[in-house]
Design an enzyme around this catalytic site. Structure first.
Site, PDB file in Angstrom:
ATOM      1  N   ARG A  20      67.867  57.464  39.355  1.00  7.81           N
ATOM      2  CA  ARG A  20      68.857  56.345  39.665  1.00  7.81           C
ATOM      3  C   ARG A  20      69.298  55.409  38.233  1.00  7.81           C
ATOM      4  NH1 ARG A  20      69.989  59.508  43.663  1.00  7.81           N
ATOM      5  NH2 ARG A  20      68.395  59.277  45.477  1.00  7.81           N
ATOM      6  N   ASN A  44      73.531  62.507  39.198  1.00  9.51           N
ATOM      7  CA  ASN A  44      74.659  62.184  40.040  1.00  9.51           C
ATOM      8  C   ASN A  44      74.384  60.597  40.278  1.00  9.51           C
ATOM      9  OD1 ASN A  44      71.914  62.405  41.138  1.00  9.51           O
ATOM     10  ND2 ASN A  44      72.555  62.611  43.383  1.00  9.51           N
ATOM     11  N   HIS A 169      66.113  73.441  43.875  1.00  8.57           N
ATOM     12  CA  HIS A 169      65.561  73.217  45.163  1.00  8.57           C
ATOM     13  C   HIS A 169      65.808  74.069  46.439  1.00  8.57           C
ATOM     14  CE1 HIS A 169      69.332  71.303  46.033  1.00  8.57           C
ATOM     15  NE2 HIS A 169      69.057  70.304  45.308  1.00  8.57           N
ATOM     16  N   ASP A 241      62.656  67.138  43.101  1.00  6.17           N
ATOM     17  CA  ASP A 241      63.764  66.481  43.550  1.00  6.17           C
ATOM     18  C   ASP A 241      63.661  65.066  44.441  1.00  6.17           C
ATOM     19  OD1 ASP A 241      66.447  66.183  44.333  1.00  6.17           O
ATOM     20  OD2 ASP A 241      66.122  67.309  46.313  1.00  6.17           O
ATOM     21  N   HIS A 245      65.541  56.366  47.917  1.00  6.09           N
ATOM     22  CA  HIS A 245      66.694  55.227  48.247  1.00  6.09           C
ATOM     23  C   HIS A 245      65.975  53.977  48.745  1.00  6.09           C
ATOM     24  CE1 HIS A 245      69.908  58.351  48.241  1.00  6.09           C
ATOM     25  NE2 HIS A 245      68.876  59.332  48.754  1.00  6.09           N
ATOM     26  N   ALA A 257      70.027  60.742  52.164  1.00  6.63           N
ATOM     27  CA  ALA A 257      69.277  62.243  51.978  1.00  6.63           C
ATOM     28  C   ALA A 257      68.313  61.765  50.799  1.00  6.63           C
ATOM     29  CB  ALA A 257      70.027  63.427  52.080  1.00  6.63           C
TER      30      ALA A 257
END
Ligand code: NCD
Ligand code: ZN
Length: 340
Positions: A20, A44, A169, A241, A245, A257
């Site tokens: 993040r 991402n 993954h 992975d 969050h 997710a």
């Protein structure tokens, strides 16, 4: 000393990690950097990391956040149609390029809509020796998304035989089966997909902290993944992975997710491999395979795991963030006892 109760791992690697940005980055980066020698950093963010400048600035923020830990962030760029000049500039600053089908998962809106429209970029990557990492899911029925994507993996593996492709993954027995069939196909697998099935996510009370993409599948899928990991399949690498969050995005209506496993991954893997009498294969799964497949040499780091109780914190908090890990509040049988 490698007795039954203790194991020293050399330079463990996490080949798929979400760190993040901003305050979350500050909280979670040290939690990986303290026990792993390196990790492959997913791009991402919002907006995605898809230029040399964004990648270098992101790496700088990570190295600031990791503090004094010996840790190498292996950067990735978010897949788009890059020019040859852009690829030439990126090549030496990153490990590979991560492709997301548009809308397949968290922050993937800028992803690829049609694979055939981006083949010129695959061709250049193949010629330049730049690995491709793929989130391999279609937009089909949730349990079938990975299985349906396997034909795209086969198509790419055949059409670009020198392109190194990582199926990220993997969650199905079918993907494990495909793994052995093409020399240029390799895969990562997470901790949670070696342990849980869909039953653990949604079979009883809904568990948002085990909800991730791809969703956990059937017992026979877990079994195939576990066997491949325990046997240290030469084309399989550990990639957590780990995808933090905030609590408010997990325990709510419309759960994000992602499973957060980084701080306990090594201890839990030791427990898992020990339970199956396969501790001797953990080094290959957690580092050696990745070093060979990606031709990387991570910094030296010795991580001792020992058979002793380790209580997983109920939450990790700091920098105004609050994240709940997998196995929150549970007691594991193995613990990381020293890092040098
Ligand atoms: C990841 C995330 O939160 O960024 N989520 C997940 O469920 N695994 C994205 C991804 O790897 O799919
Ligand atoms: Zn991911």
């Amino acid at each position: 000393m490698n007795t039954m109760n203790e194991l020293t791992l050399n330079s463990p690697l996490d080949m798929h990690l979400h760190l993040r940005d901003e305050e979350m980055l500050k909280l979670v980066t040290p939690l990986t950097a303290e026990t792993f020698a390196g990790a492959v950093i997913m791009p991402n963010l919002v907006p995605p990391v898809d230029s040399l400048r964004a990648l270098e600035e992101y790496r700088y923020r990570i190295t600031e956040a990791q503090g004094d830990h010996v840790f190498n962030p292996y950067m990735t760029a978010f897949f788009r149609n890059y020019t040859e000049d852009e690829l030439a500039d990126l090549k030496y600053e990153m490990l590979g390029i991560k492709l997301y089908p548009a809308g397949a998962t968290t922050n993937s809106e800028a992803g690829v809509k049609a694979i055939d429209a981006v083949e010129p970029t695959f061709k250049m990557m193949e010629e330049m020796g730049i690995p491709l990492m793929v989130h391999g899911e279609t937009h089909g029925f949730v349990m079938d998304r990975e299985k349906e994507f396997l034909e795209s993996y086969e198509y790419l593996a055949k059409k670009f035989p020198k392109l190194q492709i990582t199926m990220e993954h993997i969650t199905t027995a079918d993907a494990v089966e495909l793994l052995g069939r093409y020399e240029n196909l390799r895969a990562t697998v997470t901790l949670q997909h070696l342990i849980i099935t869909l039953d653990d996510v949604a079979g009883g009370m809904l568990n948002p902290h085990l909800f991730c993409k791809p969703i956990a599948k059937r017992p026979e899928d877990r079994e195939a993944l576990l066997q491949a990991a325990l046997d240290a399949h030469p084309s399989l690498m550990f990639g957590s992975d780990s995808a933090p969050h905030p609590l408010s995005k997990k325990e709510c209506c419309g759960c994000a997710a992602g499973v957060f496993t980084a701080p306990l991954a090594i201890a839990r893997l030791a427990q898992l491999f020990d339970a199956h009498g396969k501790l001797g294969n953990l080094q290959a799964f957690i580092s050696d395979n990745a070093q060979r497949l990606y031709r990387i040499t991570p910094p030296e780091k010795k991580v001792v795991v020992r058979k002793q109780a380790f209580e997983v914190p109920a939450a990790y908090q700091g920098h105004g963030q609050h994240v709940v890990p997998m196995h929150a509040g549970e007691i594991l049988d193995w613990a990381v006892t020293s890092v040098s």
